[in-house]
Each structure stands twice: as C-alpha cells, then as structure tokens.
Write a protein that holds these residues in place. Sequence first.
Motif, PDB file in Angstrom:
ATOM      1  N   LEU A 186      39.286  46.567  37.598  1.00  0.00           N
ATOM      2  CA  LEU A 186      40.482  46.088  38.294  1.00  0.00           C
ATOM      3  C   LEU A 186      40.535  44.565  38.345  1.00  0.00           C
ATOM      4  CD1 LEU A 186      40.588  48.575  41.315  1.00  0.00           C
ATOM      5  CD2 LEU A 186      42.089  48.578  39.321  1.00  0.00           C
ATOM      6  N   GLN A 187      39.371  43.927  38.380  1.00  0.00           N
ATOM      7  CA  GLN A 187      39.327  42.472  38.507  1.00  0.00           C
ATOM      8  C   GLN A 187      39.610  41.746  37.200  1.00  0.00           C
ATOM      9  OE1 GLN A 187      35.433  41.702  40.158  1.00  0.00           O
ATOM     10  NE2 GLN A 187      36.310  41.220  42.146  1.00  0.00           N
ATOM     11  N   ILE A 188      39.350  42.405  36.099  1.00  0.00           N
ATOM     12  CA  ILE A 188      39.428  41.711  34.815  1.00  0.00           C
ATOM     13  C   ILE A 188      40.873  41.388  34.463  1.00  0.00           C
ATOM     14  CG2 ILE A 188      39.703  43.677  33.232  1.00  0.00           C
ATOM     15  CD1 ILE A 188      37.313  42.373  31.650  1.00  0.00           C
ATOM     16  N   ALA A 189      41.087  40.338  33.702  1.00  0.00           N
ATOM     17  CA  ALA A 189      42.432  39.922  33.312  1.00  0.00           C
ATOM     18  C   ALA A 189      43.134  41.054  32.558  1.00  0.00           C
ATOM     19  CB  ALA A 189      42.363  38.681  32.431  1.00  0.00           C
ATOM     20  N   PRO A 190      44.433  41.290  32.822  1.00  0.00           N
ATOM     21  CA  PRO A 190      45.151  42.418  32.218  1.00  0.00           C
ATOM     22  C   PRO A 190      45.047  42.494  30.705  1.00  0.00           C
ATOM     23  CG  PRO A 190      46.502  41.412  33.926  1.00  0.00           C
ATOM     24  CD  PRO A 190      45.294  40.542  33.763  1.00  0.00           C
ATOM     25  N   GLU A 191      45.069  41.343  30.038  1.00  0.00           N
ATOM     26  CA  GLU A 191      45.040  41.364  28.571  1.00  0.00           C
ATOM     27  C   GLU A 191      43.688  41.799  28.015  1.00  0.00           C
ATOM     28  OE1 GLU A 191      44.258  37.054  29.869  1.00  0.00           O
ATOM     29  OE2 GLU A 191      45.611  38.698  30.411  1.00  0.00           O
ATOM     30  N   LEU A 192      42.645  41.872  28.884  1.00  0.00           N
ATOM     31  CA  LEU A 192      41.312  42.276  28.429  1.00  0.00           C
ATOM     32  C   LEU A 192      40.959  43.709  28.820  1.00  0.00           C
ATOM     33  CD1 LEU A 192      39.284  39.028  29.280  1.00  0.00           C
ATOM     34  CD2 LEU A 192      40.113  39.757  27.037  1.00  0.00           C
ATOM     35  N   ARG A 193      41.872  44.382  29.496  1.00  0.00           N
ATOM     36  CA  ARG A 193      41.547  45.720  30.018  1.00  0.00           C
ATOM     37  C   ARG A 193      41.319  46.734  28.906  1.00  0.00           C
ATOM     38  NH1 ARG A 193      45.766  45.913  35.176  1.00  0.00           N
ATOM     39  NH2 ARG A 193      44.531  44.532  36.520  1.00  0.00           N
TER      40      ARG A 193
END
Length: 482
Positions: free
Chosen positions: A196-203
């Motif tokens: 959940l914490q990671i940047a959206p483009e890296l999910r």
Amino acid sequence: MRTANSNQGQSSLPDSNEINEYIKEYLRYSNYTNTLECIEAEIKSKQVSNKMLNKQQVIKQTGEDLPRIFQLLKSDNIKTKREINLEKEQKQFNKKYQQILQAGRQIFSVSINLLQLLHSLKETAKNENLSETLENYKIQLGKYHKVIINEGKPEGTELITEQIMHEHKTKLFKNYQDKNVDGMIEVLLSLRVNALQIAPELRKNLVYELIRNDVFNIEATDKFDFVVHLLDINNQSLRHAITSLISVISSTLRGVEYLTYNGNMIIIEKIIKILKEQESGSVTQRFCLAILQKASIKDTVIPTYVHNEMIQWIINLIQKSVNTKIHVFCLDFASATLANIIHTPYTLQYLEHQPRFSHQVMEQLLKFIKDQIQVSVLMHVLICLSYLSKENFAKQIEECRFVDRISEFVEYYSVINTENEAAEIDKKTVLDLCAHMFHPKDTSLDNSETLELNELKTEDRIREYENEQGELIFECFQDEVS
C-alpha cells in the motif's frame, strides 16, 4: 467591506480613452479595417465613452467583476470575487490539513507511550514472542511516521529489497511451523502495508516480485499446502490478513496464474468457501469478492465458480440488497463477477443445458432492473441479460417476456427524474447501454467467424492493458481492523 473594495476599484480603474487606443492599435495591426472604422465613428460621437462611464458606475455599485482587459491594465491588479473566494477556500483546506497532521502526530505520541509501557511489561513477562511483536510494531510505526513527516506525500520510490522479502517469507514459515497465529498475521499485514505504501506506478512490479519470490511456496513445492492451511485456520484476523494479500497478488493476470498454478483451483475454491461463511458486507467478504472478480478475467477459473454455485449466490446477494443495506463494494464487485461468469462460452453452454435454471436466472435478473439498485449493479445486470439474449435461449426469452420487459424498462427509465448532473450522466449511460445491447440486429451476414471477431479476447486484452498501464489499485477500507 464592499464599499472599501469599490473605492479601491474606483481609484485604480484605467482610463477608457487609453483602452480605446489599445483596441484601435490592435485592429490596425490585424487589418480589421471595417471594425476600426466603426469603433472610431462611435468614439467620435462619444457614445462609447458615455457607455463606459455609465458601466463603470454600475460596476462600483454592484461589485461586478471587471472585464479582463481592465484587469490587465489596472495599476494594482485587484483580484476578482472568484479569486478571493478560492483563496478563502484554500486557507480553510490548509487549516484542516494541518489539523489532520497534528492529529496524526498526537496519535503517534500516544502509540509511542504505549510501546514504552509494553516494553516495561516485557521485562517482567520475559516473553520472546512479545519482544518480536514489539519490534514489528516499531517498524510499522516508523513507516507511518515517515508518511506524517512527509505530510502525506508518497515516499515509496523503490520496491521491497530482496533481503526484506526473504526475511518476511522466512518469518512467515517459522511462525507457521510454530503455530504462532499472531506472528503470521504480523508478517502478512507487513507485506500488505509495504504494498500500500509503494508508489502506484511500481505496484505492478511489486506483485511480480511477490510471485518471483514464491511467497506462498507454490512453485517450489508444486503444491498449495501452505496457503491452503493458512486459509483453513478459523481465525478472522488471519483470514483478513491472508485474503487482503491474495487480493494484492490477484491484481494482475500473472498473479491469477500464480494462484491457479498448473490449473489447480484449490485457492479459488477456498476463497469461495470463506466468502460464503462471512457476514454480508464484512471486510473479509469484500477481499474475497475482490479476488474472485479479478480472477474471473481468466476463463479457466469460471467452471469452478459455476460448480460452486456462485451464480445463484451473487443473485441472492443482490436480492438481499433490495431490502437490506449491503456494502457498495460487495454489490459492485459481485455483479461485475456475475457478468464475467455469464459472458464465457462455458457458462452459456452450461445454462443452455440447464433450461430451468437459465429461466430462473433470466427471471430474477429481469426483476432487478425495476428494483432500486445502485447504477453500477444495474449496468452489470443489463450486461448479463444481453449475454442471455441469444437464440439459444429463445424459449426462456419468450416465457419471461424478455423483449417486452426490456422495452418497458427503457420507457420507464427514460422519464425518471435525476437530482444532479452525475445522476443524469448515469441515466444516459444506462439508456445508451440498452440501445447498444438490445436493439434489433441484422443477422443475415452473421456466422461463427464474425461472432468470434466481435468477442473480446479477454486475457490478451488484459495482458496488453497491463503492459501499457503501470498503476494498480489495491483495496483498502476505512473500517478494516487489524
């Protein structure tokens, strides 16, 4: 206050003759000869000057926004009423934002005090599990503290390192072997918090890393024993933790393929079982529906849904929502799953060989379109009906008065009152959907090849979308309880 603003505007209004000169200069430059002659004629007769003076008086009295040319030429560039209001709103938002940040800091202060208290108790309890739990709490607090320090800006610009991923997997297996349920929950939730914490483009890449590291030990053992045993443990907190992480993994087609490795549907079957055991609208039920909806993009899982009676279960859930409040997420994802189930050739063939059941399904869906159900569910129901409006179901179509009832719905829905612009857009979308799906079709040139060309190649389209679109949405609910 208005008087002060009016006086200020009066002192700084530009001279009308000066504005006229600017306008004439522009007209000459642009070769607007006829317009230039007209304006010069009016200026000479002093009509424009008088009108401008009168207009300026009206502006002073009413506080009306000045024309933009005045704004460009005024000496002190007075703000418009709209700009003043926007500034006030911005200040209010900033104030609320700071209040939220302050509340977050206070919560952390309380949490740290509680941790210190638990540390003092740890010395007397001498419990190793308590020590590990406290360390995990510290790590999680540290991560959330960074969010507060960064004032809500996402910090996750890197994936979880190989070492951290390996440590999580090792701890998860150790806690499983020790039958430490709380320890398993901690590790599963920690993995999800990282997601959940990671940047959206890296999910998307994070999901691929979870698969590559074989977090559930599926590919290494060619078995599902570990994850199945976790799902079988009758502990609500553990089920919440494991289903929420499975939902993260199922967010990509590759994740669904990992969860159904070698065509084994045991995880899907377990998720359906847990789904049916949950209270309607519960958090765990939402995660189960999220998993099933995402997995339904793969046609090979659909027989498992059909044989585990998901069609009737979803219809019953929608029926229950007519008189009982059900969480909007459950209804939206369940009805979307139903549309995906009915869409497949397998289900259509199954329903064709089950005429009584297909009649029942069609009848219930036709009833829903006249009930007060949310618009997204209504759209999914209409899509389901469009899949059933085929020659193979001609007998059921006649028995259910399919065509007449669709026509009656369109007539009824065309005249409903809408409260706002969003509702009007929804209404138009529903009617457009009906026009597209249920209008008479010319079948003279229809054959299996053209039908195949018109059918979506679901998995190919999903793969193409995933390659182009890097951002995924991971479900997170306000009423989750760890």
